[in-house]
Design a protein around this motif. Structure first.
Motif, PDB file in Angstrom:
ATOM      1  N   MET A 169      60.223  41.070  32.646  1.00  0.00           N
ATOM      2  CA  MET A 169      59.045  42.280  33.223  1.00  0.00           C
ATOM      3  C   MET A 169      57.870  41.467  34.026  1.00  0.00           C
ATOM      4  SD  MET A 169      57.293  44.983  31.031  1.00  0.00           S
ATOM      5  CE  MET A 169      55.798  45.674  31.174  1.00  0.00           C
ATOM      6  N   ASN A 170      57.870  41.962  35.177  1.00  0.00           N
ATOM      7  CA  ASN A 170      56.587  41.494  35.871  1.00  0.00           C
ATOM      8  C   ASN A 170      55.429  42.269  35.364  1.00  0.00           C
ATOM      9  OD1 ASN A 170      58.260  39.939  37.508  1.00  0.00           O
ATOM     10  ND2 ASN A 170      58.355  41.553  38.976  1.00  0.00           N
ATOM     11  N   ARG A 171      54.247  41.276  35.308  1.00  0.00           N
ATOM     12  CA  ARG A 171      52.994  41.904  35.054  1.00  0.00           C
ATOM     13  C   ARG A 171      52.039  41.416  36.124  1.00  0.00           C
ATOM     14  NH1 ARG A 171      53.334  42.870  29.346  1.00  0.00           N
ATOM     15  NH2 ARG A 171      54.812  41.872  28.535  1.00  0.00           N
ATOM     16  N   PRO A 172      50.749  42.072  36.159  1.00  0.00           N
ATOM     17  CA  PRO A 172      49.891  41.742  37.113  1.00  0.00           C
ATOM     18  C   PRO A 172      49.316  40.290  37.037  1.00  0.00           C
ATOM     19  CG  PRO A 172      49.336  43.725  36.182  1.00  0.00           C
ATOM     20  CD  PRO A 172      50.522  43.370  35.159  1.00  0.00           C
ATOM     21  N   VAL A 173      48.959  39.606  38.018  1.00  0.00           N
ATOM     22  CA  VAL A 173      48.557  38.202  37.830  1.00  0.00           C
ATOM     23  C   VAL A 173      46.999  38.137  37.944  1.00  0.00           C
ATOM     24  CG1 VAL A 173      48.960  36.088  39.179  1.00  0.00           C
ATOM     25  CG2 VAL A 173      50.671  37.488  38.928  1.00  0.00           C
ATOM     26  N   VAL A 174      46.346  37.336  37.212  1.00  0.00           N
ATOM     27  CA  VAL A 174      45.090  37.428  37.392  1.00  0.00           C
ATOM     28  C   VAL A 174      44.540  36.303  38.149  1.00  0.00           C
ATOM     29  CG1 VAL A 174      42.674  37.000  35.924  1.00  0.00           C
ATOM     30  CG2 VAL A 174      44.525  38.343  34.885  1.00  0.00           C
ATOM     31  N   CYS A 175      43.694  36.473  39.313  1.00  0.00           N
ATOM     32  CA  CYS A 175      43.270  35.437  40.276  1.00  0.00           C
ATOM     33  C   CYS A 175      41.564  35.473  40.334  1.00  0.00           C
ATOM     34  CB  CYS A 175      43.956  35.680  41.639  1.00  0.00           C
ATOM     35  SG  CYS A 175      45.619  35.929  41.593  1.00  0.00           S
ATOM     36  N   VAL A 176      41.185  34.261  40.698  1.00  0.00           N
ATOM     37  CA  VAL A 176      39.675  34.271  40.782  1.00  0.00           C
ATOM     38  C   VAL A 176      39.542  33.644  42.126  1.00  0.00           C
ATOM     39  CG1 VAL A 176      39.196  33.928  38.390  1.00  0.00           C
ATOM     40  CG2 VAL A 176      39.974  31.873  39.766  1.00  0.00           C
ATOM     41  N   GLY A 177      38.166  34.123  42.610  1.00  0.00           N
ATOM     42  CA  GLY A 177      37.758  33.632  44.063  1.00  0.00           C
ATOM     43  C   GLY A 177      36.408  33.593  44.003  1.00  0.00           C
ATOM     44  N   ALA A 178      35.706  32.667  45.099  1.00  0.00           N
ATOM     45  CA  ALA A 178      34.260  32.704  44.935  1.00  0.00           C
ATOM     46  C   ALA A 178      33.887  32.940  46.373  1.00  0.00           C
ATOM     47  CB  ALA A 178      33.854  31.406  44.210  1.00  0.00           C
ATOM     48  N   GLY A 228      42.525  31.476  43.376  1.00  0.00           N
ATOM     49  CA  GLY A 228      43.804  31.368  43.294  1.00  0.00           C
ATOM     50  C   GLY A 228      44.125  31.822  41.623  1.00  0.00           C
ATOM     51  N   LYS A 229      45.298  31.569  41.055  1.00  0.00           N
ATOM     52  CA  LYS A 229      45.698  32.050  40.042  1.00  0.00           C
ATOM     53  C   LYS A 229      44.906  31.261  38.808  1.00  0.00           C
ATOM     54  CE  LYS A 229      50.241  32.748  41.277  1.00  0.00           C
ATOM     55  NZ  LYS A 229      51.677  32.229  41.436  1.00  0.00           N
ATOM     56  N   VAL A 230      44.655  32.178  37.513  1.00  0.00           N
ATOM     57  CA  VAL A 230      44.192  31.675  36.295  1.00  0.00           C
ATOM     58  C   VAL A 230      45.506  31.216  35.639  1.00  0.00           C
ATOM     59  CG1 VAL A 230      42.929  32.246  34.156  1.00  0.00           C
ATOM     60  CG2 VAL A 230      42.349  33.461  36.426  1.00  0.00           C
ATOM     61  N   GLU A 231      45.230  29.813  34.916  1.00  0.00           N
ATOM     62  CA  GLU A 231      46.339  29.340  34.009  1.00  0.00           C
ATOM     63  C   GLU A 231      46.030  29.824  32.979  1.00  0.00           C
ATOM     64  OE1 GLU A 231      45.947  25.189  34.726  1.00  0.00           O
ATOM     65  OE2 GLU A 231      46.410  25.349  36.641  1.00  0.00           O
ATOM     66  N   VAL A 248      47.230  45.741  44.628  1.00  0.00           N
ATOM     67  CA  VAL A 248      48.583  46.222  43.986  1.00  0.00           C
ATOM     68  C   VAL A 248      49.569  46.493  45.237  1.00  0.00           C
ATOM     69  CG1 VAL A 248      50.018  47.960  42.926  1.00  0.00           C
ATOM     70  CG2 VAL A 248      47.486  47.447  42.039  1.00  0.00           C
ATOM     71  N   PHE A 249      50.666  45.693  45.559  1.00  0.00           N
ATOM     72  CA  PHE A 249      51.474  45.565  46.580  1.00  0.00           C
ATOM     73  C   PHE A 249      50.494  45.736  47.918  1.00  0.00           C
ATOM     74  CE2 PHE A 249      53.663  47.570  43.068  1.00  0.00           C
ATOM     75  CZ  PHE A 249      54.509  46.529  42.801  1.00  0.00           C
ATOM     76  N   SER A 250      49.493  45.026  48.113  1.00  0.00           N
ATOM     77  CA  SER A 250      48.743  45.102  49.388  1.00  0.00           C
ATOM     78  C   SER A 250      49.724  44.371  50.525  1.00  0.00           C
ATOM     79  CB  SER A 250      47.608  44.190  49.282  1.00  0.00           C
ATOM     80  OG  SER A 250      46.773  43.793  50.458  1.00  0.00           O
ATOM     81  N   ASP A 251      49.579  45.176  51.730  1.00  0.00           N
ATOM     82  CA  ASP A 251      50.401  44.536  52.797  1.00  0.00           C
ATOM     83  C   ASP A 251      49.516  43.356  53.509  1.00  0.00           C
ATOM     84  OD1 ASP A 251      52.263  46.705  52.860  1.00  0.00           O
ATOM     85  OD2 ASP A 251      51.234  47.882  54.149  1.00  0.00           O
ATOM     86  N   GLU A 252      48.535  43.045  53.032  1.00  0.00           N
ATOM     87  CA  GLU A 252      47.783  41.945  53.519  1.00  0.00           C
ATOM     88  C   GLU A 252      48.390  40.614  52.934  1.00  0.00           C
ATOM     89  OE1 GLU A 252      43.312  43.554  54.495  1.00  0.00           O
ATOM     90  OE2 GLU A 252      43.709  43.251  52.368  1.00  0.00           O
ATOM     91  N   PHE A 253      48.833  40.923  51.647  1.00  0.00           N
ATOM     92  CA  PHE A 253      49.278  39.643  51.071  1.00  0.00           C
ATOM     93  C   PHE A 253      50.651  39.337  51.479  1.00  0.00           C
ATOM     94  CE2 PHE A 253      50.399  37.044  46.916  1.00  0.00           C
ATOM     95  CZ  PHE A 253      49.392  36.126  47.229  1.00  0.00           C
ATOM     96  N   TRP A 254      50.876  37.800  51.313  1.00  0.00           N
ATOM     97  CA  TRP A 254      52.316  37.312  51.991  1.00  0.00           C
ATOM     98  C   TRP A 254      53.459  37.802  51.261  1.00  0.00           C
ATOM     99  CZ3 TRP A 254      55.903  33.881  49.731  1.00  0.00           C
ATOM    100  CH2 TRP A 254      55.533  33.238  48.636  1.00  0.00           C
ATOM    101  N   ARG A 255      53.435  38.416  49.886  1.00  0.00           N
ATOM    102  CA  ARG A 255      54.711  39.127  49.400  1.00  0.00           C
ATOM    103  C   ARG A 255      54.129  40.167  48.507  1.00  0.00           C
ATOM    104  NH1 ARG A 255      54.620  37.511  44.139  1.00  0.00           N
ATOM    105  NH2 ARG A 255      53.220  35.516  43.468  1.00  0.00           N
ATOM    106  N   PRO A 256      55.108  41.005  48.042  1.00  0.00           N
ATOM    107  CA  PRO A 256      54.756  42.150  47.074  1.00  0.00           C
ATOM    108  C   PRO A 256      54.023  41.409  45.689  1.00  0.00           C
ATOM    109  CG  PRO A 256      56.933  42.480  47.908  1.00  0.00           C
ATOM    110  CD  PRO A 256      56.423  40.888  48.299  1.00  0.00           C
ATOM    111  N   ALA A 257      53.041  41.839  45.425  1.00  0.00           N
ATOM    112  CA  ALA A 257      52.308  41.385  44.142  1.00  0.00           C
ATOM    113  C   ALA A 257      51.244  42.331  43.791  1.00  0.00           C
ATOM    114  CB  ALA A 257      51.746  40.014  44.262  1.00  0.00           C
ATOM    115  N   HIS A 258      51.402  42.147  42.337  1.00  0.00           N
ATOM    116  CA  HIS A 258      50.030  43.116  41.809  1.00  0.00           C
ATOM    117  C   HIS A 258      49.046  41.861  41.322  1.00  0.00           C
ATOM    118  CE1 HIS A 258      48.811  46.301  38.540  1.00  0.00           C
ATOM    119  NE2 HIS A 258      47.833  45.596  39.049  1.00  0.00           N
ATOM    120  N   LEU A 259      47.926  41.903  41.847  1.00  0.00           N
ATOM    121  CA  LEU A 259      46.842  40.665  41.580  1.00  0.00           C
ATOM    122  C   LEU A 259      45.739  41.594  41.053  1.00  0.00           C
ATOM    123  CD1 LEU A 259      47.141  38.831  44.909  1.00  0.00           C
ATOM    124  CD2 LEU A 259      48.476  38.664  42.556  1.00  0.00           C
ATOM    125  N   LEU A 260      45.079  41.021  40.048  1.00  0.00           N
ATOM    126  CA  LEU A 260      43.834  41.542  39.607  1.00  0.00           C
ATOM    127  C   LEU A 260      42.889  40.308  40.141  1.00  0.00           C
ATOM    128  CD1 LEU A 260      42.425  43.427  37.956  1.00  0.00           C
ATOM    129  CD2 LEU A 260      42.732  42.082  35.911  1.00  0.00           C
TER     130      LEU A 260
END
Length: 135
Positions: A1-10, A36-39, A72-84
């Motif tokens: 099951m896919n889940r949202p990916v938590v990312c940080v930026g500054a 990028g992604k939180v580990e 959530v599935f932003s056309d701006e991102f390089w692939r379909p993804a659900h990012l927080l």
């Protein structure tokens, strides 16, 4: 099951008051901020400090939470993804960027000058937040 990916930026301010924006491989040619992604097991602040170190070689100080956004599935991102997207403001002691392979181009600009760049919508919101809080 896919889940949202938590990312940080500054959005970071250099010693002369300009901010760093970057063009990366992941946002279809649009400009944004390093991050990028939180580990697993990593705090959000540790993650943003690590990501900025890895992507642009900068050490953060004065890290301050700015906002959280959903991509959530932003056309701006390089692939379909659900990012927080958990965004921060921070300061850096130097303008010396040491880019990794994800960074295609970078610029130090005033907050007002960011308007001249094709920012992704999430970075545009972060810049607006910076204006609201007087950064």
């Amino acid at each position: 099951m896919n889940r949202p990916v938590v990312c940080v930026g500054a959005l970071v301010w250099g010693p002369d008051g300009r901010v760093l924006i970057v063009r990366t491989t992941k946002w279809r040619g649009l400009w944004g901020v390093p991050g990028g992604k939180v580990e697993y097991g990593e705090t959000l602040v540790d993650a943003v400090e690590r990501e900025l170190r890895e992507e642009v070689g900068l050490e953060l100080s004065d890290v301050l939470y700015a906002q959280t956004q959903e991509a959530v599935f932003s056309d701006e991102f390089w692939r379909p993804a659900h990012l927080l997207l958990v965004d921060y403001f921070a300061s850096v002691p130097s303008h010396e960027v040491v880019p990794n392979e994800e960074i295609e181009e970078w610029a130090w600009v005033s907050v007002d000058e960011t308007e001249a760049f094709p920012l992704n919508s999430f970075t545009r919101t972060l810049v607006q937040r910076a204006r609201q809080v007087g950064r």
